[in-house]
Motif scaffolding. Structure first.
Motif, short mmCIF file in Angstrom:
data_model
loop_
_atom_site.label_atom_id
_atom_site.label_comp_id
_atom_site.label_asym_id
_atom_site.label_seq_id
_atom_site.Cartn_x
_atom_site.Cartn_y
_atom_site.Cartn_z
N GLY A 1 -19.77 -0.17 -83.85
CA GLY A 1 -20.75 0.42 -82.96
C GLY A 1 -20.09 0.88 -81.67
O GLY A 1 -18.91 1.24 -81.66
N ARG A 2 -20.84 0.83 -80.58
CA ARG A 2 -20.32 1.33 -79.30
C ARG A 2 -19.03 0.62 -78.90
O ARG A 2 -18.06 1.25 -78.48
CB ARG A 2 -21.37 1.13 -78.19
N ILE A 3 -19.02 -0.71 -79.00
CA ILE A 3 -17.85 -1.46 -78.54
C ILE A 3 -16.67 -1.24 -79.47
O ILE A 3 -15.54 -0.98 -79.03
CB ILE A 3 -18.19 -2.95 -78.42
N GLY A 4 -16.90 -1.33 -80.77
CA GLY A 4 -15.82 -1.12 -81.72
C GLY A 4 -15.18 0.24 -81.57
O GLY A 4 -13.94 0.38 -81.65
N ARG A 5 -15.99 1.25 -81.34
CA ARG A 5 -15.45 2.60 -81.17
C ARG A 5 -14.59 2.71 -79.92
O ARG A 5 -13.53 3.35 -79.93
CB ARG A 5 -16.59 3.63 -81.13
N LEU A 6 -15.02 2.07 -78.83
CA LEU A 6 -14.22 2.13 -77.60
C LEU A 6 -12.93 1.33 -77.75
O LEU A 6 -11.88 1.74 -77.23
CB LEU A 6 -15.04 1.62 -76.41
N VAL A 7 -12.98 0.22 -78.47
CA VAL A 7 -11.76 -0.53 -78.74
C VAL A 7 -10.77 0.33 -79.52
O VAL A 7 -9.58 0.40 -79.19
CB VAL A 7 -12.08 -1.83 -79.51
N ALA A 8 -11.27 1.00 -80.56
CA ALA A 8 -10.39 1.86 -81.36
C ALA A 8 -9.81 2.99 -80.51
O ALA A 8 -8.62 3.32 -80.61
CB ALA A 8 -11.17 2.43 -82.54
N GLU A 9 -10.63 3.58 -79.67
CA GLU A 9 -10.18 4.67 -78.79
C GLU A 9 -9.10 4.17 -77.83
O GLU A 9 -8.14 4.89 -77.52
CB GLU A 9 -11.38 5.21 -78.01
N THR A 10 -9.25 2.93 -77.35
CA THR A 10 -8.29 2.36 -76.41
C THR A 10 -6.96 2.04 -77.10
O THR A 10 -5.88 2.23 -76.52
CB THR A 10 -8.87 1.08 -75.77
N LEU A 11 -7.04 1.55 -78.33
CA LEU A 11 -5.83 1.16 -79.05
C LEU A 11 -5.10 2.34 -79.66
O LEU A 11 -3.87 2.28 -79.87
CB LEU A 11 -6.19 0.17 -80.17
N HIS B 1 -16.78 -7.22 -84.14
CA HIS B 1 -17.74 -6.52 -83.27
C HIS B 1 -19.09 -6.40 -83.96
O HIS B 1 -19.84 -5.45 -83.71
CB HIS B 1 -17.19 -5.14 -82.90
N ALA B 2 -19.41 -7.35 -84.80
CA ALA B 2 -20.65 -7.31 -85.58
C ALA B 2 -21.75 -8.09 -84.89
O ALA B 2 -21.48 -9.03 -84.14
CB ALA B 2 -20.41 -7.87 -86.98
N PRO B 3 -23.02 -7.76 -85.14
CA PRO B 3 -24.12 -8.57 -84.64
C PRO B 3 -24.23 -9.85 -85.44
O PRO B 3 -23.71 -9.94 -86.57
CB PRO B 3 -25.35 -7.68 -84.86
N LEU B 4 -24.88 -10.86 -84.88
CA LEU B 4 -25.12 -12.10 -85.61
C LEU B 4 -26.44 -12.00 -86.35
O LEU B 4 -27.51 -11.90 -85.75
CB LEU B 4 -25.13 -13.30 -84.65
N THR B 5 -26.37 -12.00 -87.66
CA THR B 5 -27.53 -11.95 -88.53
C THR B 5 -27.35 -13.00 -89.62
O THR B 5 -26.25 -13.57 -89.77
CB THR B 5 -27.67 -10.56 -89.19
N PRO B 6 -28.39 -13.27 -90.42
CA PRO B 6 -28.18 -14.20 -91.54
C PRO B 6 -27.05 -13.76 -92.45
O PRO B 6 -26.35 -14.59 -93.03
CB PRO B 6 -29.54 -14.16 -92.26
N GLY B 7 -26.82 -12.46 -92.56
CA GLY B 7 -25.76 -11.96 -93.42
C GLY B 7 -24.37 -12.05 -92.84
O GLY B 7 -23.38 -12.00 -93.58
N THR B 8 -24.26 -12.16 -91.51
CA THR B 8 -22.93 -12.21 -90.87
C THR B 8 -22.58 -13.59 -90.33
O THR B 8 -21.46 -13.80 -89.91
CB THR B 8 -22.83 -11.20 -89.71
N TYR C 1 -23.26 0.43 -91.57
CA TYR C 1 -24.14 1.40 -90.91
C TYR C 1 -23.38 2.57 -90.31
O TYR C 1 -24.01 3.49 -89.78
CB TYR C 1 -24.96 0.70 -89.83
N ALA C 2 -22.06 2.54 -90.37
CA ALA C 2 -21.28 3.64 -89.79
C ALA C 2 -21.36 4.86 -90.69
O ALA C 2 -21.08 4.79 -91.89
CB ALA C 2 -19.83 3.21 -89.61
N ARG C 3 -21.74 5.98 -90.11
CA ARG C 3 -21.85 7.22 -90.87
C ARG C 3 -20.58 8.07 -90.76
O ARG C 3 -20.29 8.87 -91.63
CB ARG C 3 -23.06 8.03 -90.39
N SER C 4 -19.87 7.89 -89.67
CA SER C 4 -18.64 8.65 -89.47
C SER C 4 -17.72 7.86 -88.55
O SER C 4 -18.18 6.99 -87.80
CB SER C 4 -18.93 10.03 -88.87
N ILE D 1 -14.24 -5.15 -87.64
CA ILE D 1 -15.46 -5.42 -88.40
C ILE D 1 -16.64 -5.19 -87.48
O ILE D 1 -16.87 -5.94 -86.53
CB ILE D 1 -15.46 -6.85 -88.96
N GLY D 2 -17.38 -4.12 -87.74
CA GLY D 2 -18.41 -3.65 -86.83
C GLY D 2 -17.86 -2.48 -86.05
O GLY D 2 -16.81 -2.60 -85.40
#
Length: 315
Positions: free
Chosen positions: A149-159, A198-205, A172-175, A146-147
Motif C-alpha cells: 500500500g502507501r507505506i510499502g510503495r514509499l519504502v520501495a521508492e526509497t530503496l 506492511h500488511a494490515p492485521l486481519t484474521p488472515g494475516t 489487492y495490488a493492481r500494479s 509483504i503488503g
C-alpha cells in the motif's frame, strides 16, 4: 453536539478543540477508559486511539453518528457493529506514511550494516571489520515487501536507488512500479534476503510470520516489522534468531505492548524500538486535525474523507 475524546495520547488537544469549536461542537476529554465508557451514551461523536469499542459498548451509543480513530488501523473498533447502528467509522490512513517508511528503511539498513554491533565493538575497545563480519552489498540483495500500500510503495521508492531486487506480495495490488516485481507470498519468502512487513492485521494475516513461515525463508534472512505486532509470532522469531535460521530482525511493534523484556533479552541480532515508527511532531498534528475534521464533516451531513468499510462489505 457533544464529542467525547476517549483517550488523550497527544501532548494536548488544542487542535481538536479548535476544529470542533469552530463547528459549534463541545469536546469532553475522558479522564480514564472507564469514564470514556460512561460517556458513550451521551456522545454524538467519539475520538479515540486505543479505547476498546466492542459491539457491546457500541450498542450503548444511542446518539453517536461517528467514531473517528486517530491512526491507520481500526483493530480496537467493531466496525460491523458500528455500521449496523448507522455509525460511521473513520481513520487517518495517510498521516504517517513518510515516518513509517523512513523507520522501516532505517531499521533495515541498521540490520544490514550492523550498526548497533559496530557501536558495541568500538566501545569495547575493538576496531575494524572483525566485529561486524559478514556484511552484504545492498545492490546484490533481494528485498521483499509483504503488503504494498502507501507505506510499502514509499519504502520501495526509497530503496530503489540502492539497487536491490525488489519483490512485492499483496492480493489487492493492481500494479507496481517498474523496479518492483509482484509475486506470490511463498515465492517472496523463499527468494528474499530481507522481508519487510506492511500488511494490515486481519484474521488472515495474524501470525503471518511463524514457525512454518520461517522455515520457508532463506537461511540468514532478515525480518523488519514496523506495521502490526500481531503479524509476527514473537516466540517463533526469537527462537529462529537464537538458532541462526534468521540472520537478524528489527521490530518496532509487538503482539503485546509494552513488550515483555525477558522475552527479548539476550537475543542475537535483534533490534527493537518502542512502537515509534509512526511518530513525528508533524505526523501527530496531521492525525489530530484530520481525525477531528472527520467528526465535523459527518455531523454536518457530509461524506467523510476516510470512511472505514466493514470487512463483510468489502469482500
Amino acid at each position: 453536539m457533544l464529542i467525547v475524546l476517549a483517550d488523550t495520547v497527544f501532548p494536548d488537544s488544542a487542535i481538536e478543540r479548535n476544529v470542533l469549536a469552530e463547528a459549534g461542537h463541545e469536546l469532553v476529554i475522558a479522564d480514564s477508559p472507564d469514564q470514556a465508557v460512561e460517556l458513550l451514551p451521551e456522545a454524538d461523536g467519539v475520538l479515540t486511539a486505543f479505547l476498546d469499542l466492542s459491539a457491546e459498548r457500541i450498542h450503548t451509543m444511542k446518539r453517536a453518528k461517528i467514531i473517528a480513530r486517530y491512526g491507520i488501523g481500526v483493530d480496537n473498533v467493531d466496525v460491523a457493529a458500528a455500521h449496523s447502528q448507522g455509525i460511521t467509522v473513520t481513520n487517518v490512513p495517510d498521516y504517517c506514511i513518510e515516518e513509517v517508511a523512513t523507520h522501516t528503511v532505517a531499521m533495515l539498513l541498521s540490520l544490514l550494516r550492523k550498526l548497533p554491533e559496530a557501536d558495541r565493538h568500538v566501545r569495547a575497545g575493538g576496531w575494524g571489520v572483525a566485529g561486524v563480519r559478514p556484511l552484504r552489498r545492498v545492490s546484490e540483495l533481494t528485498i521483499g515487501l509483504i503488503g504494498f500500500g502507501r507505506i510499502g510503495r514509499l519504502v520501495a521508492e526509497t530503496l530503489a536507488p540502492l539497487g536491490p531486487t525488489l519483490l512485492a506480495s499483496d492480493p489487492y495490488a493492481r500494479s507496481v512500479p517498474d523496479r518492483v516485481r509482484l509475486v506470490e507470498q511463498s515465492e517472496l519468502l523463499a527468494a528474499s534476503d530481507a522481508v519487510l512487513l506492511h500488511a494490515p492485521l486481519t484474521p488472515g494475516t495474524a501470525g503471518l510470520i511463524g514457525t512454518e513461515t520461517l522455515l520457508t525463508m532463506k537461511p540468514g534472512a532478515l525480518l523488519v516489522n514496523a506495521s502490526r505486532g500481531g503479524l509476527v509470532d514473537l516466540t517463533a522469531v526469537t527462537d529462529a534468531l537464537r538458532d541462526g535460521r534468521l540472520g537478524g530482525a528489527a521490530l518496532d511493534v509487538f503482539p503485546t505492548e509494552p513488550v515483555d523484556l525477558p522475552s527479548i533479552s539476550d537475543i542475537p541480532n535483534l533490534h527493537v524500538s518502542s512502537h515509534i515508527a509512526y511518530y513525528s511532531e508533524e505526523a501527530l498534528r496531521e492525525s489530530q486535525h484530520k481525525a477531528a475534521t472527520q467528526i465535523v464533516r459527518v455531523l454536518a451531513g457530509e461524506a467523510p474523507d476516510y470512511p472505514v468499510v466493514p470487512p463483510k462489505e468489502s469482500e
